[in-house]
Structures are given as structure tokens and as C-alpha cells.
Design a protein around this motif. Sequence first.
Motif, mmCIF file in Angstrom:
data_model
loop_
_atom_site.group_PDB
_atom_site.id
_atom_site.type_symbol
_atom_site.label_atom_id
_atom_site.label_comp_id
_atom_site.label_asym_id
_atom_site.label_seq_id
_atom_site.Cartn_x
_atom_site.Cartn_y
_atom_site.Cartn_z
ATOM 1 N N LEU A 8 -28.436 15.525 21.460
ATOM 2 C CA LEU A 8 -28.565 16.801 20.096
ATOM 3 C C LEU A 8 -27.323 16.900 19.581
ATOM 4 O O LEU A 8 -26.461 16.883 18.646
ATOM 5 C CB LEU A 8 -29.526 17.237 20.656
ATOM 6 C CG LEU A 8 -31.210 17.459 19.862
ATOM 7 C CD1 LEU A 8 -31.341 19.176 20.728
ATOM 8 C CD2 LEU A 8 -31.185 17.503 18.800
ATOM 9 N N ILE A 59 -25.314 15.709 16.842
ATOM 10 C CA ILE A 59 -25.403 17.054 15.106
ATOM 11 C C ILE A 59 -23.524 16.939 14.711
ATOM 12 O O ILE A 59 -22.667 16.172 13.782
ATOM 13 C CB ILE A 59 -25.857 18.221 15.746
ATOM 14 C CG1 ILE A 59 -27.075 18.300 15.857
ATOM 15 C CG2 ILE A 59 -25.154 19.421 14.586
ATOM 16 C CD1 ILE A 59 -27.745 19.557 16.466
ATOM 17 N N LYS A 75 -30.809 35.593 26.067
ATOM 18 C CA LYS A 75 -31.490 34.002 26.060
ATOM 19 C C LYS A 75 -30.627 33.330 25.054
ATOM 20 O O LYS A 75 -30.820 33.043 23.672
ATOM 21 C CB LYS A 75 -32.592 34.623 24.914
ATOM 22 C CG LYS A 75 -33.308 35.433 26.261
ATOM 23 C CD LYS A 75 -34.509 34.902 25.669
ATOM 24 C CE LYS A 75 -35.923 36.217 27.271
ATOM 25 N NZ LYS A 75 -35.266 37.761 26.654
ATOM 26 N N VAL A 132 -29.243 29.486 23.649
ATOM 27 C CA VAL A 132 -30.866 27.960 23.708
ATOM 28 C C VAL A 132 -30.145 27.209 25.302
ATOM 29 O O VAL A 132 -29.507 26.274 24.994
ATOM 30 C CB VAL A 132 -30.478 27.602 22.368
ATOM 31 C CG1 VAL A 132 -31.435 26.010 22.304
ATOM 32 C CG2 VAL A 132 -30.043 28.296 21.793
ATOM 33 N N LEU A 133 -31.071 27.245 26.140
ATOM 34 C CA LEU A 133 -30.659 26.372 27.699
ATOM 35 C C LEU A 133 -31.005 25.026 26.873
ATOM 36 O O LEU A 133 -29.845 24.547 27.521
ATOM 37 C CB LEU A 133 -32.472 26.895 28.235
ATOM 38 C CG LEU A 133 -32.237 26.492 29.724
ATOM 39 C CD1 LEU A 133 -30.390 27.418 30.887
ATOM 40 C CD2 LEU A 133 -33.195 26.859 30.426
ATOM 41 N N ILE A 134 -31.867 24.616 26.796
ATOM 42 C CA ILE A 134 -31.431 23.157 25.493
ATOM 43 C C ILE A 134 -30.627 22.189 26.104
ATOM 44 O O ILE A 134 -30.031 21.052 26.121
ATOM 45 C CB ILE A 134 -32.704 22.751 24.890
ATOM 46 C CG1 ILE A 134 -33.127 20.936 24.941
ATOM 47 C CG2 ILE A 134 -32.044 22.995 24.264
ATOM 48 C CD1 ILE A 134 -34.603 20.653 24.581
ATOM 49 N N MET A 135 -29.488 23.065 25.211
ATOM 50 C CA MET A 135 -27.665 22.711 24.922
ATOM 51 C C MET A 135 -27.391 22.621 26.110
ATOM 52 O O MET A 135 -25.741 21.418 26.078
ATOM 53 C CB MET A 135 -27.594 24.382 23.924
ATOM 54 C CG MET A 135 -28.133 23.956 22.428
ATOM 55 S SD MET A 135 -29.028 22.126 21.897
ATOM 56 C CE MET A 135 -26.894 21.412 21.231
#
Lengths: 218, 347
Positions: free
Chosen positions: A194, A198, A181, A183-186
Motif C-alpha cells: 500500500l 501510494i 493506536k 495504523v498497524l497494517i502499515m
Amino acid sequence: MSDTASSINLKDQLLNGIIKENTIFKLALSLCPSIAVTNNLKNGIFMGLAVLFVQVMVNITISLIRKVIQPKVRLPIFMLVISGWVTVTQLLMAAFVPDVYSKVGLYIALIVAFASILARAEMFASKNSVVPAMADGMGMGIGFLFALTVISFFRELVGKGTLTVPTGLSTAHIFTFINTKPVLIMVLPAGGFLAVGILMALFNWINSRYAKSSAHSH
Amino acid sequence: MEATKKEHQLLVSVSPHVKSEETTSRIMWSVSIALLPAFLAGVYFFGPRAVFITALCIISCAVFEKLYLKIVDKQSTVGDGSAVLTGLLLGMNMPASLWSFSPFTAHVPVIASFIAVVITKQLFGGLGFNVFNPALIGRAFALISWPKAMTIWNEPTAAFMAMDAKTTATPLGILKEEGVAKLLEVFGDKMSLYQHLLTGNRAGSIGETSAIAILIGGLFLLFRGYISWHIPVSFLGSAAVMAWIFGGKGALFSGDPIVHLISGGMMLGAWFMATDYVTSPSVRRGQILFGAGCGVLTMIIRLKGGFPEGVMFAILIMNCFAPLIDRGFRSKVFGAVKTATAKEIKK
């Protein structure tokens, strides 16, 4: 328009584009492609290479013809030169890396509208001789390539748990790090903002630390 | 100059001159206490895993806040309780099923806490400067990043020590996928459905389960004067009107507003999330517009969107507009003289 080649340090000119005026991390320009194509390391690298190529060739061309350009029509001429080289890049990519081109083709065409390329043509290449202009283009292009590589490396690793490394022109090797799993949002557009934020903060933080330490040593 | 100043010792301080007993930490702890009934209801229905998830969120939030402030060399603000409150709200917005080790999902609350406290709050300047509600951003991040893990809902057991639970769909999930008829079939009749939703005997996030427990906490805040009625009432009211008009199948004005009001995160969102001081407008008339916007957006997402629940995204979208609303509804400054506008000058 006088040549100022003698007063320009080539190494400084090269580093200027990579660190001091990094297109993405310092000037915050060209953010659209830097977010749209960077969810895959291979695409990011090829987009960076395309920009590097266009930037260098445009700077060389403008510098060569700078004495015959009428100042009143210089912007249309810059645009013509840029779009000419972008078309060359497009055709080259479509021929040799069709899989990448099918994903980032739209953004390759958008290189025509890059503020950073027009700005370098206007501010630097049209006022300097060929060698410094080439060094400047190399610096800006490598800075862009560096930023895109870092962003796409970070996003693909965190977002998909893989790294797509180009092993030949049109083949790639996919390394898998996390199977379960990530971090799919990336890898989604929101994660692009984001990631750029960063990494931009990190780049500037390292820069300011470096500037501080070099100021101390003097 | 210097001499006269010393003789008279006339001290002039900036207003306000009357100070109240209220402090940031007192408000934060009061809100945390107001959340306790809803949290206890969640623990009652989902067992010890609800406690573990919430505790993990609270501890992570406090630790990340402390660490970040230490790294950037700022004074620690962990004591004001805002990080603890963020952690509590975040934990209450997560499914208890996250406390699972195969497949491993217990890292989700920790990463969500990091996003909430460090990215959403501290990087924007700390408490009072964040544009978005930290707990909701943490949850949105988790929901988008781990869509599967965040939507495994346990069946409420009401047996405190049960560690294993069957998974099921939330009432809103059933409503979205299969419609009202199926919902009534699962819960029996209409009264039984209302009863389940009010007491909290249904699947969902830890803190959103019991409408009555949330209402108790919300009314406590209202009567203590920590929140005003404007946001919750306009939020729930506009959502109810939307549900009544568009919620029914086929004909307009045939929806059931009560099911929509007491299911999902509507109550928790209206009383505890949308009323966050920092991310909502401070002018009363603006608060009504803010609440109405939240309610309408929630119902649009619930009825027409891809997600079964829309409270979180609705509040986050309205958070963006809070500063704009405050500007539009600027309160009249006492004693201010009306200045001529550009139009009047032209005349």
C-alpha cells in the motif's frame, strides 16, 4: 565501444537516476527489499546506503576494466564484480552495524540479483569512462536511497507512530509520536505494498505537475 | 453520401434496444432497503451506538467519494448510492463498541471508509472496476490495523438507550477458544442457542446479529430479481457440508452445520457481500463455483485458521478469482461457430 563522456552532462546523469529513472518509483524494480526492510527508518536508510555503495563501486570497477572484458563473457564478469562488492558491503555492515545487519542481512545478499545494478553496468558503465559512470551510479544509488528513506519514514510513522533515527553507526534514537493506536497494517507486508503504491502515485503526480509547469514556462 | 444520409434519416444505434427501468441507483437503494431489517435488529440489540457507527460510515463514504471526484475533476457519482451502500455495509460489519472516546476509537470507521471508497474503489477506476468488495476491504484494513478495538464485542442489551454494556465473546469466539460444550453452557441448551442466533440476541457486528432479519432482506432481493440464488445457496450449502464433515470434535460427519450457518457473518456475507455484482462472476455456473469457494474457505478459516471468523477473508480471496472464473465458464455466444483448437489443427 567509444567514449561518449564529452557529450554527457554529469548533472543530468546524476538527476536521471534520482527522478527520471528512479529504481523504485519509476522503474518499479527491486520492490522485494523495498517492502521487506522498510518498516523501520534506520533499516531503510542503511539498506539504501548499501545499495548506493554497491552501485557506485560496481560502476567504477566495470568502467575501469571495460576495455579488457570480452563481450561474450561480459555478464558473468559483471556478476562476479557485483557479488564481490556485495560481499564487501556485507562484511562491512556485519562489522560496524551488527544490529541492522541482523535484520536486513538477507536482503543485502540479494543486492547481487538487483536488476537495476546489472542494467546500469551493462547499459552505462561498460560503455563510458570512470567519471560519468560514477555519476550514474551515484544518481541511481541516491534515487534508491531516497525512495527507501521516504517509504520507511512513512511506514514507521504511520504504522508504529515512531521514527528510528540513526544517531551513530550502531545506535539509534527512537522518537515516539503516537502512543495509542497507530495504523498497524502499515508495518506489515500488506501495508508495504500500500505504502509503495501510494508514494509511487504521489511521486509521479508531483513529477507530472512539475513537467507541466516547466513546459508552460518555456 | 452526405446527401443520402440527410434524406433518409436512418438511425442505427448500438444494442440493447430495449431499455429497462432499472438503473444503478435504483438497485443500490433497493439493496440498502433490503439491509434495513438487519440494521434495525442491530440497533435494537446494541443501542444508539450502532446508529452512530453506521451513520459515521455512510457520511464518511459519501464525503470521501465526493471529495476524491472533485480533486480529480470527475463527475460526481455520489447520487448513484453506491457509496452510501458501501458505508451502510461497512458500518454493519463493525462492532458497536467502536463508538468509544476513552480509549478513542471513533476514528476507525472514518479511516476504513477512506480505504473502502478511495483506495479500493476510486483508485481502481470507480464503480464497476473495483477488484475487491470495498466494504470488506475497509473492514479487513480496520481489523488488521486495530485488532483489539475491532474485536471488543458488547453484550446485546435490547434496552434501546443503554450506552454502557458489558463486553463478551461472540458465539464463534467461544466455539474457537473453548469448544461446543462451553457454548451450550453459556446459552443454555441447543434450542435456546439456535433461538439466540436466529433472533440476533448475541454479541457480534452490528448487522450480522439477526439471521432472520438478514434472511428477510435477502429473500426480498431474490424475489425482486436483484440477486440469483446461485451464490447464496452454494455458499451456505458448501459451508454446511464442510461444517457437518469437519466441524465435530474427533469423528468426521459429527459437526453441527446450523450453528455455523447462523452465527458470525455467514448470512450477511452470503446474501449481501458475495453477491456484489462487480466483484462476483456473472456467469451462473461460475457463480456456483464462486459461492462454493467462499463457503469452503470460510469453514477452513473458522476450523483451522487463527481467526474465529473467516467470511470476510474468504469472500476477498474469491473476489480475486471472479474474473478468472468468468473466463473459464464463458457463456456460449449465440450463433457462434465452433473454431478448431490448436490440437485439432495438428491432427
